[in-house]
Write a protein that holds these residues in place. Structure first.
Motif, PDB file in Angstrom:
ATOM      1  N   ASN A 154     -31.444  44.095   5.174  1.00  0.00           N
ATOM      2  CA  ASN A 154     -30.311  43.563   4.633  1.00  0.00           C
ATOM      3  C   ASN A 154     -29.863  43.982   3.349  1.00  0.00           C
ATOM      4  O   ASN A 154     -30.521  43.963   2.345  1.00  0.00           O
ATOM      5  N   THR A 155     -28.389  44.383   3.366  1.00  0.00           N
ATOM      6  CA  THR A 155     -27.658  44.623   2.209  1.00  0.00           C
ATOM      7  C   THR A 155     -26.489  43.901   2.014  1.00  0.00           C
ATOM      8  O   THR A 155     -25.963  44.039   0.879  1.00  0.00           O
ATOM      9  N   SER A 161     -31.096  38.964   8.677  1.00  0.00           N
ATOM     10  CA  SER A 161     -31.550  40.017   9.219  1.00  0.00           C
ATOM     11  C   SER A 161     -32.890  39.440   9.866  1.00  0.00           C
ATOM     12  O   SER A 161     -33.677  39.314   9.153  1.00  0.00           O
ATOM     13  N   ASN A 172     -28.516  44.820   8.906  1.00  0.00           N
ATOM     14  CA  ASN A 172     -27.256  44.317   8.444  1.00  0.00           C
ATOM     15  C   ASN A 172     -26.671  44.906   7.056  1.00  0.00           C
ATOM     16  O   ASN A 172     -27.439  44.711   6.076  1.00  0.00           O
ATOM     17  N   THR A 173     -25.570  45.280   6.978  1.00  0.00           N
ATOM     18  CA  THR A 173     -24.844  45.733   5.717  1.00  0.00           C
ATOM     19  C   THR A 173     -23.638  44.915   5.551  1.00  0.00           C
ATOM     20  O   THR A 173     -22.964  45.065   4.621  1.00  0.00           O
ATOM     21  N   GLY A 174     -23.270  43.929   6.348  1.00  0.00           N
ATOM     22  CA  GLY A 174     -22.064  43.206   6.168  1.00  0.00           C
ATOM     23  C   GLY A 174     -22.172  41.954   5.555  1.00  0.00           C
ATOM     24  O   GLY A 174     -23.384  41.290   5.400  1.00  0.00           O
ATOM     25  N   VAL A 189     -28.046  46.249  15.025  1.00  0.00           N
ATOM     26  CA  VAL A 189     -27.198  46.646  13.920  1.00  0.00           C
ATOM     27  C   VAL A 189     -25.942  46.180  13.462  1.00  0.00           C
ATOM     28  O   VAL A 189     -25.039  46.133  14.444  1.00  0.00           O
ATOM     29  N   ASN A 190     -25.438  45.681  12.488  1.00  0.00           N
ATOM     30  CA  ASN A 190     -24.478  45.244  12.026  1.00  0.00           C
ATOM     31  C   ASN A 190     -23.889  45.868  10.664  1.00  0.00           C
ATOM     32  O   ASN A 190     -24.617  45.845   9.698  1.00  0.00           O
ATOM     33  N   THR A 191     -22.578  46.409  10.757  1.00  0.00           N
ATOM     34  CA  THR A 191     -21.959  46.930   9.217  1.00  0.00           C
ATOM     35  C   THR A 191     -20.832  46.250   9.099  1.00  0.00           C
ATOM     36  O   THR A 191     -20.013  46.475   7.968  1.00  0.00           O
ATOM     37  N   ASP A 193     -18.219  42.659   8.108  1.00  0.00           N
ATOM     38  CA  ASP A 193     -18.286  41.493   7.396  1.00  0.00           C
ATOM     39  C   ASP A 193     -18.013  40.464   8.535  1.00  0.00           C
ATOM     40  O   ASP A 193     -17.392  40.525   9.371  1.00  0.00           O
ATOM     41  N   THR A 209     -19.533  47.564  14.462  1.00  0.00           N
ATOM     42  CA  THR A 209     -19.207  48.186  13.575  1.00  0.00           C
ATOM     43  C   THR A 209     -17.716  47.788  12.599  1.00  0.00           C
ATOM     44  O   THR A 209     -17.423  48.426  11.787  1.00  0.00           O
TER      45      THR A 209
END
Length: 231
Positions: A154-155, A161, A172-174, A189-191, A193, A209
């Protein structure tokens, strides 16, 4: 000490330094702290006030440099480190790494050959599966992996995550988002928000995405959602 190369050093008052391991080192320079080593060929060290560093793993390192923090190692050939204030880094797995560098954060690892790292504030990462990775750089977030040969990353801030299946990945990056995989050999995978990507079946993929997106995968499906407008 009558033990070969058993070295103990304490430079501050109201602290406790103790060790019983062969060819080991325990050192403290923080006030009102505790440093213990109970294993052979190991190092326990503390430089933060009101902190604890303990090591019960052979050929291992347990180090605390943040105030009011705990570094606990109970696995052989492992590294435990905390540099964030009011943080905990705990490891009971062999050949593993557990590190917390964010304020009021926690990194816990109980799987062999695994890694749990948190670099953000108010966050928690937990690696429970062998050969697994759990990492977070997002604030106020949670990352957990329960399956062997799996990764949870996670970021994004205020996000989650989770992997609960073997040989699986959740990333996850959102911000304000969730990526969750509970199936074997699956990917979530989630990018975006404020989005959700979830897999509940084996051999499945779910991908988001864009913002405000949702994807749920099961039984070998592949779903991709792009950004949804505000209007």
């Amino acid at each position: 000490s009558n033990l070969d190369y058993d070295v103990k050093t304490c430079l501050d008052n109201k602290s406790i330094v103790s060790g019983t391991g062969y060819r080991s080192v325990s050192a403290n320079v923080g006030d009102e702290s505790i440093v213990l080593h109970l294993a052979n060929y190991s190092i326990s060290a503390n430089t933060g006030n009101w902190s604890v560093a303990t090591n019960n793993g052979e050929y291992s390192l347990s180090m605390s440099t943040g105030f009011s923090s705990i570094a606990l190692c109970d696995g052989d050939h492992s590294v435990v480190s905390t540099t964030g204030g009011r943080s905990n880094a705990i490891n009971t797995g062999q050949y593993s790494v557990s590190a917390a560098t964010g304020y009021n954060s926690q990194a816990e690892n109980i799987g062999n050959h695994s890694v749990s790292v948190v670099t953000s504030c108010e966050s928690k990462v937990n690696a429970k599966g062998f050969y697994s990775i759990a990492t977070s750089t997002g604030s106020a977030s949670t990352v957990t992996t329960n399956g062997g040969f799996s990764s949870a990353i996670n970021t994004g801030d205020f996000s989650k995550s989770v992997t609960d299946g073997k040989s699986s990945i959740s990333a996850n990056t959102g911000k304000l988002s969730v990526a969750k995989s509970v199936g074997k050999r699956s990917v979530a995978v989630n990018t975006g928000d404020e989005s959700v990507s979830a897999v509940e079946g084996s051999d499945s993929i779910a991908v988001v995405t864009g913002r405000y997106g949702k994807a749920a995968g099961a039984l070998g499906c592949w779903l991709v959602l792009s950004e949804i407008g505000n209007n």
